[in-house]
Write an enzyme that holds these catalytic residues in place. Structure first.
Site, PDB file in Angstrom:
ATOM      1  CE1 TYR A 149      -4.048   1.930   0.181  1.00  0.00           C
ATOM      2  CE2 TYR A 149      -2.836   3.193   2.312  1.00  0.00           C
ATOM      3  CZ  TYR A 149      -3.626   3.426   0.799  1.00  0.00           C
ATOM      4  OH  TYR A 149      -4.942   4.467   1.523  1.00  0.00           O
ATOM      5  CG  ASP A 244       6.134   3.608   0.779  1.00  0.00           C
ATOM      6  OD1 ASP A 244       5.902   4.486   2.110  1.00  0.00           O
ATOM      7  OD2 ASP A 244       4.222   3.829   0.511  1.00  0.00           O
ATOM      8  CE  LYS A 272       0.944   3.927   8.140  1.00  0.00           C
ATOM      9  NZ  LYS A 272      -0.290   4.512   8.724  1.00  0.00           N
TER      10      LYS A 272
HETATM   11  N1  HOZ Z   1      -4.123   2.899   5.965  1.00  0.00           N
HETATM   12  C1  HOZ Z   1      -4.259   2.874   7.403  1.00  0.00           C
HETATM   13  C2  HOZ Z   1      -2.917   1.770   7.893  1.00  0.00           C
HETATM   14  N2  HOZ Z   1      -2.087   0.989   6.852  1.00  0.00           N
HETATM   15  C3  HOZ Z   1      -5.529   3.234   7.965  1.00  0.00           C
HETATM   16  C4  HOZ Z   1      -5.502   4.154   8.206  1.00  0.00           C
HETATM   17  C5  HOZ Z   1      -6.511   4.805   9.425  1.00  0.00           C
HETATM   18  O1  HOZ Z   1      -7.578   4.580   9.045  1.00  0.00           O
HETATM   19  O2  HOZ Z   1      -6.144   5.968  10.141  1.00  0.00           O
END
Ligand code: HOZ
Length: 434
Positions: A149, A244, A272
């Site tokens: 992702y 990434d 993050k």
């Molecule tokens: N795509 C995020 C975790 N890999 C989740 C993002 C969220 O819902 O805060």
């Protein structure tokens, strides 16, 4: 640990209200609990290793805002830094000293990164890095791996992990064939598929994009030799390599997976942890690649809140607190938890595989190691949902999807971990279909 309240009247009410004005009641799909069923808990506060919902129920948290809160909720120094930055001015749309300090901190930590550009989300970081790679090579195609992702930019939203996998959406309507025609998807850990892609499209491939450790389909490490292979084949064909590190950056080690695994990427995306719980992300690489960006070079990229001073202050403060002791503490906590859970599942006769790299880990209800997206999909996600809800009742908040990784923080204590193991022992013994 006492059982969490089974009743969630306030979250239920808020969810009804939210669904009237926010699609699905959430601002990011995984949060809606569709992967596990039930009502998402509306959180009202967090402190250290715990979050508390609007009904007043407190949970030991292993989501930690999906990774950013590596020092725990509301770390006093991070909070203080954000407050001070807000007091002096929350945004200028002009450069600030803090941005230089953050870039210097990232450059000092991540091997091979000489320059950094700040953005506001991991999506922007990966999307912009791809643009730079295309600008650098004059080529169009991107190799990505199934189940990885890289945020929700159109060209990367193909066979993606995280929420896309949770909702079982192969691709998203609204993403045109034109936007994805240059995206080549290959299975993770499949070197032959990468070779075949280069045989077919070699001169058109601008970049290989990968998560260094696939962390949006549970947790699937790279097989030995894979990263060296990706580095070599991209170099041989004049393509770039984008790593990434949105999930792994500054979590696996001081210099992220790039340092821990000895990677040599041309571009690295961060998110993050780098923002300390605020909307901040970044991408970086060697000077010759990064100076393709405007205003030095022709590749355009911009943002009103890029390098926002509040986010920068919080992120920088958090990064500076992440020393070797913090990383070894995170690793110890993860080891304690994983060992305890492994024993708990074995004692209950529940086939489970927990895969980890450093303090990042994923849980699959299956009996053999998971090496790719197919394997992650084949795990028993209904059992994950049952485990999730059992743990929630025990006061433990896990990711509401079997496709997401789990996170410990330095604020978790041994007692927290032991309580989480005890909860898993109780829940594992009740799982259906053992
Ligand atoms: N795509 C995020 C975790 N890999 C989740 C993002 C969220 O819902 O805060």
């Amino acid at each position: 640990m006492t059982s969490a309240a089974a009743s969630t009247p306030t979250s239920d009410r808020l969810f009804d209200r939210a669904q009237a004005v926010i699609p699905g009641g959430v601002n990011s799909p995984v949060r809606a609990f569709r992967g596990v069923g039930g009502t998402p808990r509306f959180m009202s506060n967090g402190k250290g290793s715990r979050v508390t919902d609007e009904d007043g129920t407190s949970y030991l948290d292993y989501v930690m805002s999906w990774g950013p809160l590596i020092l725990g909720h509301a770390h006093p120094d991070v909070v203080q830094a954000a407050i001070e930055a807000t007091r002096t001015g929350s945004s200028y749309g002009a450069p600030t000293r803090g941005e230089i300090e953050l870039a210097e901190e990232i450059v000092a930590r991540v091997p091979g990164v000489e320059m950094v550009r700040c953005v506001s989300s991991g999506t922007e970081a990966a999307m912009s890095a791809i643009r730079v790679a295309r600008g650098a090579t004059g080529r169009t195609k991107v190799i990505k791996f199934a189940g990885h992702y890289h945020g929700h930019a159109d060209s990367l939203l193909v066979e993606a992990g995280s929420g896309v996998a949770t909702l079982a959406l192969p691709n998203s309507p609204g993403v045109t064939a034109g936007a994805t025609q240059d995206t080549i998807v290959v299975p993770w850990n499949d070197t032959a598929a990468v070779e075949a892609a280069f045989e077919e499209y070699g001169d058109d491939i601008a970049v290989i994009a990968c998560e260094p450790v696939a962390a949006n389909m549970g947790l699937v490490p790279a097989q030995p030799g894979l990263h060296g292979f990706l580095r070599q084949i991209s170099r041989d064909h004049g393509a770039l390599l984008l790593v990434d590190e949105v999930m792994t950056g500054f979590r696996l080690a001081r210099g992220g997976a790039t340092e821990l695994l000895g990677l040599e990427p041309d571009l690295v995306a961060f998110g993050k942890v780098v923002g300390g719980g605020f909307p901040l992300a970044a991408f970086g690489g060697p000077r010759e690649v990064m100076e393709l960006l405007a205003p030095v070079g022709p590749v355009y990229q911009a943002g009103t809140l890029s390098g926002n001073p509040v986010a920068v202050a919080a992120g920088l403060t958090q990064l500076r607190l992440l020393d070797e002791a913090a990383y070894s503490r995170l690793d110890q906590l993860a080891t304690r938890l994983i060992d305890g859970w492994t024993a708990a599942f074995a004692a209950a006769g529940v086939p489970a595989v927990i895969q980890r790299v450093a303090s990042l880990f994923g849980l699959y209800f299956t009996s053999s190691p998971v090496t790719d997206f197919e394997g992650a999909r084949a795990a028993d996600h209904e059992r994950y949902a049952a485990f999730f809800h059992g743990m929630l009742r025990q006061g433990v908040y896990l990711p509401p999807s079997g496709y997401e990784a789990m996170f410990v923080s330095t604020a978790h204590s041994e007692e927290d971990i032991d309580a989480t193991i005890a909860a898993a022992r109780t829940v594992a013994a009740t799982l259906p279909g053992r």
